[in-house]
Write an enzyme that holds these catalytic residues in place. Structure first.
Site, mmCIF file in Angstrom:
data_model
loop_
_atom_site.group_PDB
_atom_site.id
_atom_site.type_symbol
_atom_site.label_atom_id
_atom_site.label_comp_id
_atom_site.label_asym_id
_atom_site.label_seq_id
_atom_site.Cartn_x
_atom_site.Cartn_y
_atom_site.Cartn_z
ATOM 1 N N LYS A 1 -0.123 -3.723 -6.518
ATOM 2 C CA LYS A 1 -1.457 -4.319 -6.591
ATOM 3 C C LYS A 1 -1.478 -5.713 -5.957
ATOM 4 O O LYS A 1 -2.476 -6.096 -5.330
ATOM 5 C CB LYS A 1 -1.930 -4.369 -8.042
ATOM 6 N N ALA B 1 3.658 -4.942 -8.273
ATOM 7 C CA ALA B 1 3.968 -5.233 -6.877
ATOM 8 C C ALA B 1 2.987 -4.548 -5.934
ATOM 9 O O ALA B 1 2.536 -5.132 -4.943
ATOM 10 C CB ALA B 1 5.396 -4.785 -6.561
ATOM 11 N N TYR C 1 3.938 -1.129 -10.258
ATOM 12 C CA TYR C 1 2.469 -1.227 -10.268
ATOM 13 C C TYR C 1 2.024 -2.647 -9.908
ATOM 14 O O TYR C 1 1.139 -2.848 -9.068
ATOM 15 C CB TYR C 1 1.940 -0.830 -11.641
ATOM 16 N N ALA D 1 -11.100 9.561 -7.016
ATOM 17 C CA ALA D 1 -12.453 9.601 -7.578
ATOM 18 C C ALA D 1 -12.662 10.726 -8.574
ATOM 19 O O ALA D 1 -13.800 11.002 -8.960
ATOM 20 C CB ALA D 1 -13.470 9.720 -6.444
#
Length: 253
Positions: free
Chosen positions: A164, A162, A160, A14
């Site tokens: 996600k 894989a 990346y 964040a």
């Protein structure tokens, strides 16, 4: 509108971009928000942006560490009370001079780092918050996946994509196992969003991508924040195990 008045929310990754916009949205709607990032300087800047220090907890956290994930959940509980909403946003997408590493040339350490942060981090943080949610009989888990996990990609690396795709599978299992506990789990698959991650690919790549977006613009972090707030709301209580595509029409099924 304060849909989340006095609700306790954790947002990982964040410090900037999408994660910061999500934290801002929840704070604007009255939530008590714990923000986590692995960079202290970035986290301090996020605190200054968000303000409302009485409703904000900031913690330097490596989401790929089970100890850190548990510490994040416990410190949030001690400061604000039981967690009601978890947004797993922390993620990385390494580039080399603006270009992904192809599979044949990808370093194993880089592969493991991306899977550890993007996927294992979501697993560990979800695991750390589940008991608090179960104790309340209410919980919302929102996983920030990617269009790269839904279809082919020329920009993101194999690690990346894989990770996600894995997040969406994790989302479905969370939804299945914990629906009777009052907990929903959903994923958001952003398309091309204006962010530091997108900027790393270079202006030419983003300009070419823009030509493929039916609505005629890149997405903004606020677009994703709005989707996260909806899925975390009580109005979305009959939506679980879903992946919401937020991509301006680039990918349609």
């Amino acid at each position: 509108m304060e849909r989340f008045a006095r609700e306790v929310v954790i947002v990982t990754g964040a410090g900037r971009g999408i994660g910061l916009a999500i934290a801002q949205r929840f704070m604007d709607e009255g939530a008590y928000v714990a923000i986590a990032d692995n960079q202290a300087e970035v986290l301090e800047q996020a605190q200054n942006t968000l303000g409302h220090r009485e409703r904000l907890l900031a913690m330097v956290c490596d989401v790929s560490s089970a100890q850190d994930a548990q510490r994040l959940a416990q410190q949030t509980l001690q400061r604000f009370g039981p967690v009601g909403v978890l947004v797993n946003n922390a993620g990385i997408s390494p580039k080399h001079a603006g270009v992904k590493a192809p599979i044949a040339e990808m370093d194993e350490a880089e592969w493991r780092q991306v899977l550890d942060i993007n996927l294992t981090g979501a697993f560990l943080c979800s695991q750390a918050c589940l008991e608090q949610m179960k104790g309340r009989g209410f919980g919302r888990i929102v996983n920030i996946a990617s269009q790269a996990g839904r279809t082919r990609t020329d920009i993101a690396g194999a690690h990346y994509a894989a990770s996600k795709a894995g997040m969406m599978g994790l989302t479905r299992v969370l939804a299945t196992e914990h629906g009777r506990d009052g907990i929903t789990a959903n994923a958001i698959a952003p398309g091309r969003i204006e962010s530091a991650m997108a900027a790393a690919a270079g202006a030419a790549v983003n300009a070419a991508y823009l030509e493929r977006i039916p609505v005629g613009r890149l997405g903004t972090p606020q677009d994703i924040a709005a989707a996260a707030a909806f899925l975390a709301s009580r109005e979305a209580g009959f939506i679980s195990g879903a992946t919401l595509d937020v991509n301006g029409g680039t990918f349609m099924i």
